[in-house]
Design a protein around this motif. Structure first.
Motif, short mmCIF file in Angstrom:
data_model
loop_
_atom_site.label_atom_id
_atom_site.label_comp_id
_atom_site.label_asym_id
_atom_site.label_seq_id
_atom_site.Cartn_x
_atom_site.Cartn_y
_atom_site.Cartn_z
N THR A 130 0.60 -1.19 -0.09
CA THR A 130 0.46 -0.03 -0.20
C THR A 130 0.70 1.26 0.02
OG1 THR A 130 -1.73 -0.94 1.50
CG2 THR A 130 -1.72 1.39 1.39
N ILE A 131 1.98 1.61 0.79
CA ILE A 131 3.38 2.40 1.11
C ILE A 131 3.39 2.24 -0.54
CG2 ILE A 131 4.93 2.97 1.76
CD1 ILE A 131 2.56 3.57 3.82
N VAL A 132 3.62 1.71 -1.20
CA VAL A 132 4.51 1.76 -2.77
C VAL A 132 3.58 2.99 -3.57
CG1 VAL A 132 5.49 0.09 -4.26
CG2 VAL A 132 6.61 0.54 -2.73
N ALA A 133 2.47 2.10 -3.97
CA ALA A 133 1.20 2.36 -4.49
C ALA A 133 0.84 3.86 -4.10
CB ALA A 133 -0.01 1.77 -4.20
N GLY A 134 1.31 3.96 -2.36
CA GLY A 134 0.46 5.35 -2.36
C GLY A 134 1.59 6.59 -2.97
N LEU A 135 2.43 6.14 -2.77
CA LEU A 135 4.31 7.05 -2.91
C LEU A 135 3.91 7.23 -5.11
CD1 LEU A 135 7.26 5.65 -0.58
CD2 LEU A 135 5.95 7.46 -1.08
N ALA A 136 3.81 5.85 -5.40
CA ALA A 136 4.00 5.72 -6.98
C ALA A 136 2.32 6.87 -7.48
CB ALA A 136 3.47 4.52 -7.46
N ARG A 137 1.87 7.65 -6.28
CA ARG A 137 0.91 7.69 -7.50
C ARG A 137 1.27 9.02 -6.76
NH1 ARG A 137 -4.24 8.08 -8.45
NH2 ARG A 137 -3.55 6.24 -10.33
N ALA A 138 2.02 9.78 -5.72
CA ALA A 138 2.29 11.02 -5.54
C ALA A 138 3.50 11.02 -6.09
CB ALA A 138 2.84 11.11 -3.47
N LEU A 139 4.20 10.60 -6.06
CA LEU A 139 5.26 11.04 -7.31
C LEU A 139 5.43 11.21 -9.02
CD1 LEU A 139 7.88 8.99 -5.81
CD2 LEU A 139 8.10 10.63 -5.60
N VAL A 140 4.03 10.21 -9.24
CA VAL A 140 3.47 10.39 -10.74
C VAL A 140 3.31 11.59 -10.56
CG1 VAL A 140 1.67 9.06 -10.23
CG2 VAL A 140 3.02 8.92 -12.53
N ARG A 141 2.43 11.69 -9.49
CA ARG A 141 1.33 13.25 -9.73
C ARG A 141 2.61 15.03 -9.55
NH1 ARG A 141 -2.88 13.11 -5.64
NH2 ARG A 141 -1.49 13.31 -4.10
N ARG A 142 3.79 14.30 -9.27
CA ARG A 142 4.84 15.47 -9.83
C ARG A 142 5.21 15.39 -10.83
NH1 ARG A 142 8.04 15.70 -3.73
NH2 ARG A 142 6.39 15.54 -1.62
N GLY A 143 5.21 14.58 -11.41
CA GLY A 143 5.26 14.55 -12.91
C GLY A 143 6.92 13.63 -12.92
#
Length: 495
Positions: free
Chosen positions: A21-34
Motif C-alpha cells: 500500500t505504501i509503495v502504491a501511494g508513493l507511486a501515485r504521489a510521485l507520478v503526480r509530481r511529474g
C-alpha cells in the motif's frame, strides 16, 4: 558512463505491514509530481495474481502499483512469483512464465540462480523510469533465509539500492521490531537503511513522538514520519488473504457467501461486490457453516483445485452448497471454483497433485481435464444472458467440457466460456475480474433485486489519490526522493 536510475526500497519488520500500500501511494504521489515511476518487487509469494500487459503473471499488488504509477503492468515488475500449492511447495513463476513446482527446501537451494533474472528485470524497468520504487518481502531480519536472498537485502546489495525500513504499529511492539531488526543485521546492511517510518497508527500520531526518538536513539536512523490508518486504502486490491475482512456497507439487503478455501486465489474478484451498498459479503471460515440466509454462494479461485475440493468437503461445505442449491439458491464458480462444480476432475499428469480422477460437486454437467499448459490472457467479451460487456483475465490450468457448456456465461473473442445449469441457478466461468466492470456487475446483481450504485474504477482511483495525499501529509516524501537519488552518489563512489 551513465548514472544509475534513482531507486528506493521499502522493507518492513514483518509481513502484512503495509509495504504494498505504501509503495502504491508513493507511486501515485510521485507520478503526480511529474516523475515516471516504475514499481518493482523482486520476489513475491501470493496466490492473488494479475495478468500483465506483456503476457504472464505478476502479483496483484504490483498490478495495483502499476496503476498507481499510471503504467501498464509488466512481468518485469515482479520477476519471481511464488504461488503456494501446499504448505511445503509452490508454483514458481519467473518473468511471467511457469517454471514448475518446487518444495520449499528445493527453492531455497535454487533461488540464488534467479538473481540474474531479477536484476535483468530491474534494469529493464530502470532504463525507462525516473525512479524505481522497490518493495521487499517479509523481513530482512530473517537471518535463517539470508543466504541467497533475492527479496530483501540480498537484492538491495546486488542492485545497490538504499532502503527505508517500516514498522507496523497496529500489531504492537513496533519499537522492539525496528530496534531488533537493527540488532540482527550486519553493519553494512544497517548502513544501507537510511531512515525508518511507522505505519498503521490509530489516533493522534504526535503521541508517538517519544517512540520515534527512542528508535532513532537506538539505531541512528532518522524518522520519515508516522502514517495514520487510512480506511479508504482498505479496499485497494490486496495480495494477502489475511486482508479479506474489511468494513462493509451497513445497508445490505442480500447476502453473498464465499467459502475461504485453504489455497484461495484471486480473491480480489470479490472486492467490487463487497463495496456495493446492497450486498453483505460473508467470508466463511473453516469450521463455520455456510449461512442459510445466503442468496448466492460463490466458489472462488484456488491454486490447488483438487486439494481445495478435499478441504471444502472436510468442512462440510459440499453438503451446505448442495442444500443451498436444492432450496433454490444460486451458485457461481470462478476458475478453480468452476472446476469443483463439475462432475469429474481428471489429472492424468499430476499437475495439480497426484495423478488420478476425483468427483466434483456434480452441480454442473462438465468434466475438467488438467494439463501443464497454462492460460494467462487478458480478455474482452459479452455476458450471454444480458449482452453486457465484460473485461477480465484468465489464469488457469485445465479445460472443461460437457453438456452445460452449451449454455456459456460469457462469449470471449468469439469463443464460449463457462457453463450454466438448465435452470440457470448454477454457473461457472474461467474469467477473473468480471465484477470490476460496472456494466456486468449491475446486470448480474439485478437478477437478485440489487440495484448497483458503485462506480468501481472511479472508487479505486479516488482511493489511490487519497492515499497519495495522506502520505504527502504524514511522510517526508522530499527526503525519500533524496534517499533514492543517493544511489547515484554511492554507485559513482564505488566505481
Amino acid at each position: 558512463m551513465s548514472r544509475p536510475t534513482p531507486a528506493l526500497m521499502i522493507q518492513a519488520t514483518g509481513s502484512n505491514a503495509g509495504k504494498s500500500t505504501i509503495v502504491a501511494g508513493l507511486a501515485r504521489a510521485l507520478v503526480r509530481r511529474g516523475l515516471k515511476v516504475a514499481p518493482f518487487k523482486p520476489q513475491n509469494m501470493s496466490n492473488n495474481a494479475a495478468v500483465a500487459a506483456d503476457g504472464g503473471e505478476i502479483g496483484r499488488a504490483q498490478a495495483v502499483q502499476a496503476r498507481a504509477a499510471r503504467m501498464l503492468p509488466s512481468v518485469h515488475m515482479n520477476p519471481v512469483l511464488l504461488k503456494p500449492e501446499t504448505d511445503t511447495g509452490a508454483q514458481v513463476i519467473v518473468q511471467g512464465k511457469r517454471r514448475g513446482t518446487l518444495r520449499a527446501r528445493d527453492y531455497l537451494a535454487r533461488k540464488p540462480a534467479l538473481l540474474p533474472a531479477v536484476l535483468e528485470s530491474f534494469s529493464h524497468l530502470a532504463g525507462a523510469a525516473d525512479i524505481v520504487l522497490v518493495e521487499g518481502a517479509g523481513s530482512p531480519a530473517e537471518v535463517n533465509l539470508r543466504d541467497g536472498d533475492i527479496a530483501n537485502m540480498g537484492f538491495a546489495e546486488a542492485a545497490d539500492v538504499p532502503v527505508v525500513l517500516m514498522g507496523d504499529i497496529d500489531r504492537g511492539g513496533v519499537i522492539a521490531s525496528l530496534v531488533g531488526t537493527h540488532l540482527l543485521l550486519p553493519q553494512g546492511e544497517r548502513e544501507r537503511i537510511r531512515a525508518f517510518m511507522v505505519n498503521k497508527f490509530r489516533g493522534d500520531p504526535r503521541l508517538f513522538d517519544d517512540g520515534l526518538r527512542a528508535v532513532s536513539q537506538f539505531t541512528g536512523w532518522p524518522s520519515l514520519g508516522v502514517v495514520p490508518w487510512l480506511p479508504q486504502a482498505a479496499w485497494l486490491p490486496a495480495e494477502d488473504a489475511v486482508d479479506l475482512d474489511r468494513a462493509q456497507p451497513s445497508s445490505a439487503t442480500r447476502t453473498i457467501a464465499i467459502p475461504v478455501l485453504s489455497r484461495i486465489a484471486n480473491f480480489d474478484d470479490l472486492d467490487p461486490l463487497g463495496m456495493e451498498p446492497g450486498v453483505r459479503l460473508v467470508f466463511v471460515r473453516p469450521g463455520e457453516p455456510i449461512p442459510m440466509e445466503a442468496d448466492v454462494v460463490i466458489l472462488p479461485g484456488s491454486k490447488s483445485t483438487i486439494g481445495d475440493l478435499a478441504f471444502l468437503r472436510a468442512q462440510g461445505w459440499d453438503i451446505d452448497i448442495k442444500v443451498h442449491a436444492r432450496r433454490g439458491g444460486h451458485v457461481l464458480g470462478i476458475c478453480g471454483g468452476y472446476q469443483m462444480l463439475g462432475r469429474l476432475i481428471a489429472d492424468p499428469e499430476g499437475v495439480d497433485g497426484s495423478p488420478g480422477v476425483v468427483e466434483g460437486l456434480g452441480l454442473l454437467d462438465v468434466t475438467t481435464t488438467m494439463s501443464a499448459d497454462k492460460s494467462t490472457t487478458l480478455v474482452r467479451g459479452v455476458h450471454c444472458p444480458t449482452g453486457s460487456p465484460v473485461v477480465g483475465y484468465e489464469i488457469h490450468l485445465g479445460r472443461s467440457e460437457g453438456a452445460d457448456c452449451a449454455r456459456p456465461l460469457v462469449m470471449v473473442d468469439g469463443r464460449a466460456d463457462g457453463a450454466s445449469s438448465t435452470d440457470g441457478r448454477v454457473q461457472g466461468t474461467y474469467l477473473h475480474g468480471l465484477f470490476a466492470g460496472d456494466a456486468f456487475r449491475k446486470a448480474w446483481l439485478s437478477r437478485f433485486g440489487i440495484a448497483s450504485s458503485l462506480a468501481y474504477e472511479a472508487r479505486i482511483e479516488a482511493a489511490l489519490d487519497a492515499l497519495a495525499d495522506h502520505l504527502e501529509t504524514h511522510l517526508d516524501v522530499d527526503q525519500m526522493i533524496k534517499i533514492a537519488h543517493s544511489r547515484q552518489t554511492t554507485s559513482a563512489s564505488a566505481a
